[in-house]
Design a protein around this motif. Sequence first.
Motif, short mmCIF file in Angstrom:
data_model
loop_
_atom_site.label_atom_id
_atom_site.label_comp_id
_atom_site.label_asym_id
_atom_site.label_seq_id
_atom_site.Cartn_x
_atom_site.Cartn_y
_atom_site.Cartn_z
N GLU A 102 1.98 -56.85 9.87
CA GLU A 102 3.24 -57.32 9.26
C GLU A 102 4.35 -56.47 9.84
O GLU A 102 4.25 -55.24 9.87
CB GLU A 102 3.16 -57.16 7.75
CG GLU A 102 4.44 -57.24 6.99
CD GLU A 102 5.15 -58.57 7.11
OE1 GLU A 102 6.31 -58.56 7.55
OE2 GLU A 102 4.54 -59.61 6.80
N ASP A 103 5.43 -57.12 10.32
CA ASP A 103 6.50 -56.35 10.95
C ASP A 103 7.45 -55.69 9.96
O ASP A 103 8.22 -54.80 10.34
CB ASP A 103 7.28 -57.21 11.95
CG ASP A 103 7.88 -58.46 11.35
OD1 ASP A 103 7.33 -58.99 10.38
OD2 ASP A 103 8.92 -58.92 11.86
N GLU A 104 7.39 -56.05 8.70
CA GLU A 104 8.26 -55.40 7.71
C GLU A 104 7.48 -54.34 6.94
O GLU A 104 6.49 -54.63 6.28
CB GLU A 104 8.83 -56.45 6.76
CG GLU A 104 9.74 -57.43 7.48
CD GLU A 104 10.70 -58.13 6.58
OE1 GLU A 104 10.99 -57.60 5.49
OE2 GLU A 104 11.15 -59.21 6.97
N THR A 135 6.78 -54.76 3.11
CA THR A 135 5.74 -55.75 2.83
C THR A 135 4.36 -55.16 3.11
O THR A 135 3.42 -55.38 2.33
CB THR A 135 5.97 -57.03 3.66
OG1 THR A 135 7.27 -57.54 3.37
CG2 THR A 135 4.93 -58.09 3.34
N ARG A 136 4.21 -54.42 4.21
CA ARG A 136 2.92 -53.76 4.50
C ARG A 136 2.54 -52.81 3.39
O ARG A 136 1.39 -52.76 2.95
CB ARG A 136 3.00 -52.98 5.82
CG ARG A 136 2.86 -53.82 7.05
CD ARG A 136 2.55 -52.99 8.29
NE ARG A 136 3.27 -51.74 8.42
CZ ARG A 136 4.42 -51.57 9.06
NH1 ARG A 136 5.03 -52.61 9.61
NH2 ARG A 136 4.97 -50.39 9.15
N ASP A 149 0.89 -61.59 9.53
CA ASP A 149 2.17 -62.30 9.46
C ASP A 149 2.19 -63.27 10.64
O ASP A 149 1.66 -62.98 11.71
CB ASP A 149 3.30 -61.28 9.58
CG ASP A 149 4.68 -61.88 9.40
OD1 ASP A 149 4.79 -63.08 9.07
OD2 ASP A 149 5.66 -61.14 9.58
N LYS A 158 5.08 -64.66 12.13
CA LYS A 158 6.17 -64.32 13.05
C LYS A 158 6.32 -62.81 13.15
O LYS A 158 6.78 -62.16 12.21
CB LYS A 158 7.47 -64.94 12.57
CG LYS A 158 7.47 -66.45 12.64
CD LYS A 158 8.82 -67.01 12.26
CE LYS A 158 8.79 -68.52 12.37
NZ LYS A 158 10.08 -69.11 12.05
N MET A 159 5.89 -62.27 14.31
CA MET A 159 6.02 -60.84 14.59
C MET A 159 6.48 -60.67 16.03
O MET A 159 6.28 -61.56 16.86
CB MET A 159 4.67 -60.13 14.42
CG MET A 159 4.17 -60.05 13.00
SD MET A 159 2.66 -59.07 12.88
CE MET A 159 1.46 -60.15 13.65
N ASP A 168 2.77 -63.23 18.19
CA ASP A 168 2.74 -63.69 16.80
C ASP A 168 1.33 -63.58 16.22
O ASP A 168 0.35 -63.34 16.94
CB ASP A 168 3.31 -65.10 16.67
CG ASP A 168 2.48 -66.19 17.34
OD1 ASP A 168 1.24 -66.09 17.35
OD2 ASP A 168 3.08 -67.16 17.85
N GLY A 169 1.24 -63.71 14.92
CA GLY A 169 -0.02 -63.55 14.22
C GLY A 169 -1.07 -64.57 14.59
O GLY A 169 -2.26 -64.28 14.60
#
Length: 68
Positions: free
Chosen positions: A10-12, A15-16, A55, A57-58, A62-63
Amino acid sequence: MAVLRILIAEDEELTRTILRTRLEVLGHQVVAEASDGLEAVKLAEIHRPEVAIMDIKMPNMDGIEAAR
């Protein structure tokens, strides 16, 4: 319930952190965290998780592509 070894991609960061906390409260082990798809692939090869939460969109990859 079986303890699962989990990778979170997860890029945020917030959230991680939330996912890690909730999974650990449920008794699971988060073995790795990635902020993009390329890092997720590398960490999956090293840690061999039973489950990967990705996720879509990273950055970098992407995931969906990383899961392949």
